[in-house]
Design a protein around this motif. Structure first.
Motif, PDB file in Angstrom:
ATOM      1  N   ARG A  23      41.624  42.340  62.523  1.00  0.00           N
ATOM      2  CA  ARG A  23      42.728  42.684  61.627  1.00  0.00           C
ATOM      3  C   ARG A  23      43.069  41.508  60.713  1.00  0.00           C
ATOM      4  N   GLN A  24      43.084  40.295  61.303  1.00  0.00           N
ATOM      5  CA  GLN A  24      43.363  39.099  60.501  1.00  0.00           C
ATOM      6  C   GLN A  24      42.268  38.861  59.471  1.00  0.00           C
ATOM      7  N   ILE A  25      41.018  39.054  59.921  1.00  0.00           N
ATOM      8  CA  ILE A  25      39.893  38.872  58.997  1.00  0.00           C
ATOM      9  C   ILE A  25      39.993  39.874  57.846  1.00  0.00           C
ATOM     10  N   SER A  26      40.376  41.114  58.215  1.00  0.00           N
ATOM     11  CA  SER A  26      40.530  42.129  57.173  1.00  0.00           C
ATOM     12  C   SER A  26      41.607  41.732  56.169  1.00  0.00           C
ATOM     13  N   GLU A  27      42.737  41.206  56.705  1.00  0.00           N
ATOM     14  CA  GLU A  27      43.819  40.762  55.813  1.00  0.00           C
ATOM     15  C   GLU A  27      43.378  39.573  54.966  1.00  0.00           C
ATOM     16  N   ILE A  28      42.666  38.619  55.618  1.00  0.00           N
ATOM     17  CA  ILE A  28      42.189  37.430  54.901  1.00  0.00           C
ATOM     18  C   ILE A  28      41.181  37.826  53.819  1.00  0.00           C
ATOM     19  N   LYS A  29      40.301  38.774  54.192  1.00  0.00           N
ATOM     20  CA  LYS A  29      39.292  39.235  53.233  1.00  0.00           C
ATOM     21  C   LYS A  29      39.947  39.885  52.019  1.00  0.00           C
ATOM     22  N   THR A  30      40.961  40.729  52.319  1.00  0.00           N
ATOM     23  CA  THR A  30      41.684  41.388  51.224  1.00  0.00           C
ATOM     24  C   THR A  30      42.368  40.351  50.336  1.00  0.00           C
ATOM     25  N   ASP A  31      43.019  39.372  51.007  1.00  0.00           N
ATOM     26  CA  ASP A  31      43.702  38.314  50.253  1.00  0.00           C
ATOM     27  C   ASP A  31      42.700  37.487  49.450  1.00  0.00           C
ATOM     28  N   PHE A  32      41.538  37.207  50.083  1.00  0.00           N
ATOM     29  CA  PHE A  32      40.493  36.430  49.400  1.00  0.00           C
ATOM     30  C   PHE A  32      39.977  37.168  48.158  1.00  0.00           C
ATOM     31  N   ILE A  33      39.735  38.479  48.326  1.00  0.00           N
ATOM     32  CA  ILE A  33      39.243  39.269  47.189  1.00  0.00           C
ATOM     33  C   ILE A  33      40.277  39.294  46.067  1.00  0.00           C
ATOM     34  N   ASN A  34      41.562  39.474  46.484  1.00  0.00           N
ATOM     35  CA  ASN A  34      42.629  39.490  45.475  1.00  0.00           C
ATOM     36  C   ASN A  34      42.705  38.165  44.717  1.00  0.00           C
ATOM     37  N   ASN A  35      42.633  37.068  45.481  1.00  0.00           N
ATOM     38  CA  ASN A  35      42.715  35.741  44.850  1.00  0.00           C
ATOM     39  C   ASN A  35      41.497  35.438  43.999  1.00  0.00           C
ATOM     40  N   MET A  36      40.316  35.777  44.510  1.00  0.00           N
ATOM     41  CA  MET A  36      39.103  35.540  43.741  1.00  0.00           C
ATOM     42  C   MET A  36      39.102  36.384  42.451  1.00  0.00           C
ATOM     43  N   THR A  37      39.591  37.643  42.606  1.00  0.00           N
ATOM     44  CA  THR A  37      39.700  38.501  41.421  1.00  0.00           C
ATOM     45  C   THR A  37      40.609  37.870  40.383  1.00  0.00           C
ATOM     46  N   HIS A  38      41.725  37.344  40.901  1.00  0.00           N
ATOM     47  CA  HIS A  38      42.677  36.696  39.986  1.00  0.00           C
ATOM     48  C   HIS A  38      42.072  35.443  39.363  1.00  0.00           C
ATOM     49  N   GLU A  39      41.319  34.674  40.207  1.00  0.00           N
ATOM     50  CA  GLU A  39      40.709  33.440  39.720  1.00  0.00           C
ATOM     51  C   GLU A  39      39.683  33.722  38.616  1.00  0.00           C
ATOM     52  N   PHE A  40      38.913  34.815  38.764  1.00  0.00           N
ATOM     53  CA  PHE A  40      37.883  35.133  37.762  1.00  0.00           C
ATOM     54  C   PHE A  40      38.423  35.946  36.588  1.00  0.00           C
ATOM     55  N   LYS A  41      39.527  36.649  36.871  1.00  0.00           N
ATOM     56  CA  LYS A  41      40.071  37.526  35.833  1.00  0.00           C
ATOM     57  C   LYS A  41      40.512  36.737  34.580  1.00  0.00           C
ATOM     58  N   THR A  42      41.240  35.655  34.838  1.00  0.00           N
ATOM     59  CA  THR A  42      41.750  34.857  33.705  1.00  0.00           C
ATOM     60  C   THR A  42      40.623  34.210  32.891  1.00  0.00           C
ATOM     61  N   PRO A  43      39.661  33.509  33.555  1.00  0.00           N
ATOM     62  CA  PRO A  43      38.561  32.925  32.765  1.00  0.00           C
ATOM     63  C   PRO A  43      37.765  33.968  31.986  1.00  0.00           C
ATOM     64  N   ILE A  44      37.496  35.110  32.607  1.00  0.00           N
ATOM     65  CA  ILE A  44      36.722  36.164  31.921  1.00  0.00           C
ATOM     66  C   ILE A  44      37.485  36.670  30.699  1.00  0.00           C
ATOM     67  N   ALA A  45      38.792  36.894  30.898  1.00  0.00           N
ATOM     68  CA  ALA A  45      39.620  37.374  29.778  1.00  0.00           C
ATOM     69  C   ALA A  45      39.649  36.349  28.651  1.00  0.00           C
ATOM     70  N   THR A  46      39.759  35.070  29.036  1.00  0.00           N
ATOM     71  CA  THR A  46      39.777  33.995  28.033  1.00  0.00           C
ATOM     72  C   THR A  46      38.461  33.944  27.270  1.00  0.00           C
ATOM     73  N   ILE A  47      37.344  34.047  28.012  1.00  0.00           N
ATOM     74  CA  ILE A  47      36.012  34.013  27.387  1.00  0.00           C
ATOM     75  C   ILE A  47      35.849  35.195  26.422  1.00  0.00           C
ATOM     76  N   ASN A  48      36.288  36.389  26.849  1.00  0.00           N
ATOM     77  CA  ASN A  48      36.185  37.577  25.986  1.00  0.00           C
ATOM     78  C   ASN A  48      36.993  37.411  24.691  1.00  0.00           C
ATOM     79  N   LEU A  49      38.190  36.872  24.859  1.00  0.00           N
ATOM     80  CA  LEU A  49      39.040  36.650  23.672  1.00  0.00           C
ATOM     81  C   LEU A  49      38.399  35.642  22.722  1.00  0.00           C
ATOM     82  N   ALA A  50      37.829  34.549  23.327  1.00  0.00           N
ATOM     83  CA  ALA A  50      37.181  33.518  22.501  1.00  0.00           C
ATOM     84  C   ALA A  50      35.974  34.090  21.765  1.00  0.00           C
ATOM     85  N   LEU A  51      35.199  34.933  22.451  1.00  0.00           N
ATOM     86  CA  LEU A  51      34.014  35.543  21.822  1.00  0.00           C
ATOM     87  C   LEU A  51      34.423  36.492  20.698  1.00  0.00           C
ATOM     88  N   ASP A  52      35.483  37.279  20.962  1.00  0.00           N
ATOM     89  CA  ASP A  52      35.976  38.182  19.902  1.00  0.00           C
ATOM     90  C   ASP A  52      36.470  37.402  18.686  1.00  0.00           C
TER      91      ASP A  52
END
Length: 526
Positions: free
Chosen positions: A295-324
């Motif tokens: 259960r803890q691993i599941s919670e940690i995994k969910t939290d990890f995915i959420n954080n990693m998504t957030h970590e990659f979301k901003t750089p990707i959005a920034t890169i897309n804006l810069a390319l546009d």
């Protein structure tokens, strides 16, 4: 719904386990009670047999004296009839008459009680015999009902001793004599010990015992050396009952190790029961622990995915804006803007690359594939190098890093790249968890053969529970859906592994709302 189901499952499993244990305890208690009842029954049987044998042995001893005297008097007994009776029966169809007569005679050998004990001279011992005669007459009979013939047609005569009367009179005789004798003349300690031992063995009661014969509530000399009265473990029976039905003497039998004996009969099945119960408890605990971990691993995994998504979301959005932006004809002609957007893309790409590198480093550490070569290095230089990596971030947030290098001996054996990353990760952690301007203090000192590095911040701190798990992979203190603090729970896990590989130690001291202090203890080169 999942949480409710998990809690319900844990409660049901716990109740089942408690139920199994209670059933085992109940079964053991009932088995012990049954053994105790069976033990009591066997002891009562033993006491009854011993009392009967004592009575018979005493009777036999007097009978031997009596028979010896009877055989040695050398004169015929005086005979007298004291009971005679008869009856006749006639069949009217066949004129057959049957006459039956019976007489009981006493034979007095003149043996008085004085032969046994001079106190008794009023009791005479006698033998009793019975004479039984059957006569059958056929033919005419007279008015008196008896045929006037010389002899009957059929005559049957029998005689024999009346053992019942003999035994009854002898029992009354010897009991009156024995009743006035002291108990030690009627039975010995050795005889009592032998009888009890044989009977107890016969019934499978193989445990130490003690005995005592009481006379009218007082202990007599017929007893074992270690007899101690204990009500729950003591059983009694009257012995040597006299002719009036009085029981002057009581035989008391006690078992000092009764409970031990009763328990020993259950010890085998009890041990197996305990072993199987322990196996169930261990299996249950292990299963519950695995469920909680999953259960803890599941919670940690969910939290990890959420954080990693957030970590990659901003750089990707920034890169897309810069390319546009670069695609815009007005911007593409402006070389300065293009270079700024390209630098932005490069920085965001570098940021994503760093996140991937952290994941890969942890993976390599676990597989022991990460090559760590160590050299003699000044730890102060490592700390200063790490400060340079984060100095711009600290200055951007109007923070400050202060150093107090109090250690005089600073030569340590380490890998400069990985240990620099250790200090950088701790500093980065201090910066991220400082809501206001990051104020960080770094201090070194020598303690015995170690150099101690303390990195203290004035950030948000952490709870006691978080301090215990802060170095676990993917662990981050739960913040719900808030992602104001970037990260994925790998930095400090990497720190811990590197520090361990350097034969060093790392601790954390923290208080919620008052900041944290990371302490690294590194051995010096002698």
């Amino acid at each position: 719904m999942n949480k409710l189901f998990f809690r319900l499952l844990v409660i049901l499993m716990s109740l089942s386990l408690i139920g199994i244990i209670l059933v085992q305890v109940y079964w053991f208690d009932k088995s012990f009670e049954n053994n105790e009842e069976q033990f009591k029954y066997h002891v009562k049987q033993v006491l009854g047999n011993v009392a009967e044998k004592l009575q018979k042995q005493e009777q036999y001893s007097y009978a031997e004296i009596y028979n010896h005297l009877k055989d040695s008097i050398g004169k015929a007994p005086q005979k007298s009839d004291f009971l005679e009776f008869g009856y006749y029966q006639r069949d009217s169809r066949t004129n057959e008459m049957i006459i039956y007569s019976n007489s009981i005679n006493s034979e007095d050998y003149g043996i008085s009680a004085s032969f046994f004990d001079k106190k008794f001279d009023s009791i005479k011992l006698k033998n009793y015999t019975a004479k039984r005669k059957t006569e059958i007459y056929n033919g005419d009979i007279d008015n008196s009902g008896i045929k006037q013939t010389v002899s009957p047609d059929i005559k049957i005569e029998k005689s024999g001793r009346l053992d019942l009367l003999d035994n009854a009179e002898f029992e009354i005789f010897y009991k009156d004599i024995a009743a006035v004798k002291p108990i030690q003349e009627r039975v010995s300690n050795e005889m009592m010990q032998k009888l009890l031992f044989e009977e107890l063995n016969e019934y499978g009661v193989k445990t130490p015992f003690e005995f005592n014969v009481y006379s009218n509530g007082l202990a007599t000399k017929i007893k074992s050396e270690r007899f101690r009265y204990d009500k729950p473990s003591t059983y009694s029976i009257p012995i040597f009952i006299d002719n009036d039905g009085n029981n002057k003497y009581q035989l008391l039998l006690t078992f000092p190790q009764k409970k031990k004996f009763l328990f020993s009969e259950l010890i085998g099945i009890c041990i197996l029961s305990i072993i199987f119960t322990l196996i169930i408890v261990i299996a249950y605990s292990s299963a519950l622990n695995q469920l909680i971990k999953q259960r803890q691993i599941s919670e940690i995994k969910t939290d990890f995915i959420n954080n990693m998504t957030h970590e990659f979301k901003t750089p990707i959005a920034t890169i897309n804006l810069a390319l546009d932006a670069i695609k815009n004809p007005k911007v593409i002609e402006d070389k300065e803007k293009v270079l700024r957007y390209l630098q932005m893309i490069k920085d965001e790409n570098k940021r994503m690359h760093a996140q991937v590198e952290n994941v890969l480093r942890i993976s390599k550490l676990e597989k022991k594939e990460l090559d760590i070569t160590k050299e003699s290095t000044n730890i102060h230089e490592i700390i200063e190098d790490a400060i340079e990596h984060v100095n711009l971030i600290v200055e951007d947030r109007n923070g400050k890093i202060t150093t107090h290098f109090d250690a005089s001996r600073t030569s340590v054996l380490l890998n400069d790249v990985h240990f620099t990353n250790v200090i950088v990760n701790i500093l980065d952690n201090a910066i991220k968890y400082s809501p206001e301007e990051p104020i960080i203090d770094i201090q070194t000192e020598n303690v015995k053969e170690f150099v101690i590095v303390k990195i203290k911040d004035q950030g948000s701190g952490m709870s006691k529970a978080a301090q215990k798990r802060i170095f676990e992979k993917f662990y981050r203190e739960h913040t719900g859906d808030l992602h104001n603090v970037k990260g994925h729970g790998l930095g400090l896990a990497y720190v811990k592994r590197i520090v361990d590989d350097h034969n060093s130690e790392i601790f954390v001291e923290s208080e919620k709302g008052k900041g944290s202090t990371f302490i690294i203890k590194v051995p010096l080169i002698n």
